[in-house]
Design a protein around this motif. Structure first.
Motif, PDB file in Angstrom:
ATOM      1  N   ARG A 158       0.828  -1.203   0.000  1.00  0.00           N
ATOM      2  CA  ARG A 158       0.000   0.000   0.000  1.00  0.00           C
ATOM      3  C   ARG A 158       0.873   1.267   0.000  1.00  0.00           C
ATOM      4  O   ARG A 158       1.772   1.431   0.813  1.00  0.00           O
ATOM      5  CB  ARG A 158      -0.920   0.020   1.222  1.00  0.00           C
ATOM      6  CG  ARG A 158      -1.836   1.235   1.275  1.00  0.00           C
ATOM      7  CD  ARG A 158      -2.802   1.168   2.456  1.00  0.00           C
ATOM      8  NE  ARG A 158      -3.686   2.316   2.461  1.00  0.00           N
ATOM      9  CZ  ARG A 158      -4.794   2.402   1.731  1.00  0.00           C
ATOM     10  NH1 ARG A 158      -5.155   1.404   0.948  1.00  0.00           N
ATOM     11  NH2 ARG A 158      -5.562   3.481   1.770  1.00  0.00           N
ATOM     12  N   ARG A 161       5.351   2.545  -4.895  1.00  0.00           N
ATOM     13  CA  ARG A 161       5.383   2.628  -6.355  1.00  0.00           C
ATOM     14  C   ARG A 161       6.190   1.454  -6.896  1.00  0.00           C
ATOM     15  O   ARG A 161       7.321   1.208  -6.454  1.00  0.00           O
ATOM     16  CB  ARG A 161       6.004   3.944  -6.821  1.00  0.00           C
ATOM     17  CG  ARG A 161       5.168   5.160  -6.495  1.00  0.00           C
ATOM     18  CD  ARG A 161       5.608   6.358  -7.317  1.00  0.00           C
ATOM     19  NE  ARG A 161       7.005   6.706  -7.063  1.00  0.00           N
ATOM     20  CZ  ARG A 161       7.723   7.482  -7.865  1.00  0.00           C
ATOM     21  NH1 ARG A 161       7.200   7.955  -8.978  1.00  0.00           N
ATOM     22  NH2 ARG A 161       8.962   7.778  -7.557  1.00  0.00           N
ATOM     23  N   VAL A 182       0.261  -7.443 -10.274  1.00  0.00           N
ATOM     24  CA  VAL A 182       0.086  -5.997 -10.379  1.00  0.00           C
ATOM     25  C   VAL A 182      -1.352  -5.612 -10.055  1.00  0.00           C
ATOM     26  O   VAL A 182      -1.609  -4.625  -9.333  1.00  0.00           O
ATOM     27  CB  VAL A 182       0.492  -5.503 -11.780  1.00  0.00           C
ATOM     28  CG1 VAL A 182       0.002  -4.082 -12.029  1.00  0.00           C
ATOM     29  CG2 VAL A 182       2.013  -5.556 -11.927  1.00  0.00           C
ATOM     30  N   LEU A 183      -2.311  -6.369 -10.535  1.00  0.00           N
ATOM     31  CA  LEU A 183      -3.712  -6.068 -10.243  1.00  0.00           C
ATOM     32  C   LEU A 183      -4.010  -6.237  -8.756  1.00  0.00           C
ATOM     33  O   LEU A 183      -4.732  -5.419  -8.168  1.00  0.00           O
ATOM     34  CB  LEU A 183      -4.622  -6.968 -11.078  1.00  0.00           C
ATOM     35  CG  LEU A 183      -4.574  -6.729 -12.600  1.00  0.00           C
ATOM     36  CD1 LEU A 183      -5.456  -7.741 -13.328  1.00  0.00           C
ATOM     37  CD2 LEU A 183      -4.997  -5.305 -12.942  1.00  0.00           C
ATOM     38  N   ARG A 186      -2.509  -3.262  -6.931  1.00  0.00           N
ATOM     39  CA  ARG A 186      -3.373  -2.084  -7.046  1.00  0.00           C
ATOM     40  C   ARG A 186      -4.533  -2.156  -6.061  1.00  0.00           C
ATOM     41  O   ARG A 186      -4.874  -1.158  -5.410  1.00  0.00           O
ATOM     42  CB  ARG A 186      -3.911  -1.977  -8.474  1.00  0.00           C
ATOM     43  CG  ARG A 186      -2.889  -1.574  -9.517  1.00  0.00           C
ATOM     44  CD  ARG A 186      -3.517  -1.542 -10.897  1.00  0.00           C
ATOM     45  NE  ARG A 186      -2.553  -1.198 -11.934  1.00  0.00           N
ATOM     46  CZ  ARG A 186      -2.832  -1.160 -13.227  1.00  0.00           C
ATOM     47  NH1 ARG A 186      -4.070  -1.466 -13.646  1.00  0.00           N
ATOM     48  NH2 ARG A 186      -1.908  -0.845 -14.101  1.00  0.00           N
ATOM     49  N   THR A 187      -5.135  -3.328  -5.950  1.00  0.00           N
ATOM     50  CA  THR A 187      -6.238  -3.503  -4.997  1.00  0.00           C
ATOM     51  C   THR A 187      -5.773  -3.233  -3.570  1.00  0.00           C
ATOM     52  O   THR A 187      -6.527  -2.704  -2.747  1.00  0.00           O
ATOM     53  CB  THR A 187      -6.806  -4.933  -5.103  1.00  0.00           C
ATOM     54  OG1 THR A 187      -7.300  -5.134  -6.433  1.00  0.00           O
ATOM     55  CG2 THR A 187      -7.939  -5.158  -4.116  1.00  0.00           C
ATOM     56  N   HIS A 191       0.733   1.919  -6.054  1.00  0.00           N
ATOM     57  CA  HIS A 191       0.792   2.586  -7.353  1.00  0.00           C
ATOM     58  C   HIS A 191       1.591   1.651  -8.266  1.00  0.00           C
ATOM     59  O   HIS A 191       2.810   1.769  -8.401  1.00  0.00           O
ATOM     60  CB  HIS A 191       1.467   3.946  -7.223  1.00  0.00           C
ATOM     61  CG  HIS A 191       0.834   4.823  -6.191  1.00  0.00           C
ATOM     62  ND1 HIS A 191      -0.415   5.391  -6.351  1.00  0.00           N
ATOM     63  CD2 HIS A 191       1.278   5.201  -4.962  1.00  0.00           C
ATOM     64  CE1 HIS A 191      -0.713   6.100  -5.278  1.00  0.00           C
ATOM     65  NE2 HIS A 191       0.290   5.994  -4.424  1.00  0.00           N
ATOM     66  N   ALA A 192       0.885   0.685  -8.843  1.00  0.00           N
ATOM     67  CA  ALA A 192       1.533  -0.415  -9.555  1.00  0.00           C
ATOM     68  C   ALA A 192       1.179  -0.383 -11.032  1.00  0.00           C
ATOM     69  O   ALA A 192       0.048  -0.068 -11.410  1.00  0.00           O
ATOM     70  CB  ALA A 192       1.110  -1.755  -8.947  1.00  0.00           C
ATOM     71  N   GLY A 193       2.164  -0.735 -11.855  1.00  0.00           N
ATOM     72  CA  GLY A 193       1.938  -0.788 -13.293  1.00  0.00           C
ATOM     73  C   GLY A 193       2.832  -1.826 -13.931  1.00  0.00           C
ATOM     74  O   GLY A 193       3.791  -2.310 -13.319  1.00  0.00           O
ATOM     75  N   THR A 237       0.923   3.493 -14.013  1.00  0.00           N
ATOM     76  CA  THR A 237       0.345   3.444 -12.663  1.00  0.00           C
ATOM     77  C   THR A 237      -0.832   4.382 -12.467  1.00  0.00           C
ATOM     78  O   THR A 237      -1.369   4.471 -11.367  1.00  0.00           O
ATOM     79  CB  THR A 237       1.423   3.780 -11.619  1.00  0.00           C
ATOM     80  OG1 THR A 237       1.881   5.122 -11.818  1.00  0.00           O
ATOM     81  CG2 THR A 237       2.609   2.830 -11.720  1.00  0.00           C
ATOM     82  N   PRO A 239      -4.531   5.978 -12.269  1.00  0.00           N
ATOM     83  CA  PRO A 239      -5.845   5.393 -12.003  1.00  0.00           C
ATOM     84  C   PRO A 239      -6.544   5.055 -13.312  1.00  0.00           C
ATOM     85  O   PRO A 239      -6.595   5.869 -14.236  1.00  0.00           O
ATOM     86  CB  PRO A 239      -6.571   6.504 -11.242  1.00  0.00           C
ATOM     87  CG  PRO A 239      -5.487   7.328 -10.624  1.00  0.00           C
ATOM     88  CD  PRO A 239      -4.352   7.296 -11.608  1.00  0.00           C
TER      89      PRO A 239
END
Length: 247
Positions: A158, A161, A182-183, A186-187, A191-193, A237, A239
């Motif tokens: 949480r 990055r 990654v998903l 994010r949940t 800040h994940a990409g 990353t 939204p």
């Protein structure tokens, strides 16, 4: 910025004098500026279970040297310490590799003070970097073709990055596993990409310039106090960003 090559005693040469690390140290310093302001540490790959001693001449370790040199070209000429994490053993061994990352971060703080750090890990090293991402010194993580089993935790990420680069022709670690991680990150509030590199495989040899270009850009952005608003990190990353970008 020059990244120093291996010597027989793995001595790190400093601009402001010489410093050494012992054979049991987890931190191997490749470049130290006069006044370090931040650090980039690379973490190489390994095996699921292997208690043999990890050596600097193993292929997994050698694979990360060009990555570190490429990343160095995108950083300010002064102020960024460059180093590697040295594992005690070649395998993940139920998280022993991640423990070595935490040891390296402690050694970094003890030797140079509280520096913000970006971790760059490949394969098992990507998993180890993400395990250590909640450490207060870690400013961001770049994971290259990481080994991320379906059970890999993400709840500790949480606010952090992180960016994953993965080749869609990887037959060693699953790109789908990286997408799922990654998903989940994010949940969890990270800040994940992710960037999928078309035609690239696990060893990062195919499309090597793309791996290096993206790694150089992403690490510089993760270190920056003011990330680029139109860079890869921001795009991956943001939204509502797709599960992955394709390059």
């Amino acid at each position: 910025m020059r990244v120093h090559s291996d010597g027989p005693d793995e001595t790190a040469h400093h601009q402001g004098g010489e410093g050494t690390q012992g054979p049991e140290d987890a931190l191997v310093v490749r470049y130290t500026p006069e006044s370090p302001q931040a650090a980039v540490l690379t973490l190489h790959g390994g095996r699921a279970q292997d208690v043999s001693v990890s050596r600097p001449w193993h292929l997994a370790a050698l694979r990360m040297r060009p990555v570190l040199r490429a990343v160095a070209t995108g950083l300010p000429p002064d102020g960024i310490l460059l180093g590697e994490v040295r594992y005690r053993q070649r395998g993940w061994n139920d998280g022993a590799a991640a423990d070595d990352v935490l040891r390296a971060l402690t050694e970094l703080r003890d030797r140079f003070g509280p520096l913000p750090v970006v971790l760059v890990g490949h394969s098992m090293g990507g998993r180890a970097a993400l395990h250590a991402a909640a450490h207060p010194a870690v400013r961001g993580v770049l994971a290259l073709a990481p080994w991320l089993p379906a059970t890999e935790p993400a709840v500790h990420l949480r606010g952090q990055r992180l960016v994953v680069l993965h080749g869609d022709a990887d037959r060693i670690t699953g790109a789908d596993d990286s997408v799922n991680f990654v998903l989940r990150a994010r949940t969890a509030g990270a800040h994940a990409g992710m960037v999928m590199i078309t035609g690239a495989e696990h060893a990062m040899l195919r499309r090597l310039p793309t791996w290096h270009r993206l790694a150089t850009e992403i690490v510089a952005d993760l270190l920056s106090d003011h990330p680029a608003k139109d860079g890869t990190v921001a795009e991956a990353t943001a939204p509502g960003a797709p599960a992955f970008l394709r390059r």
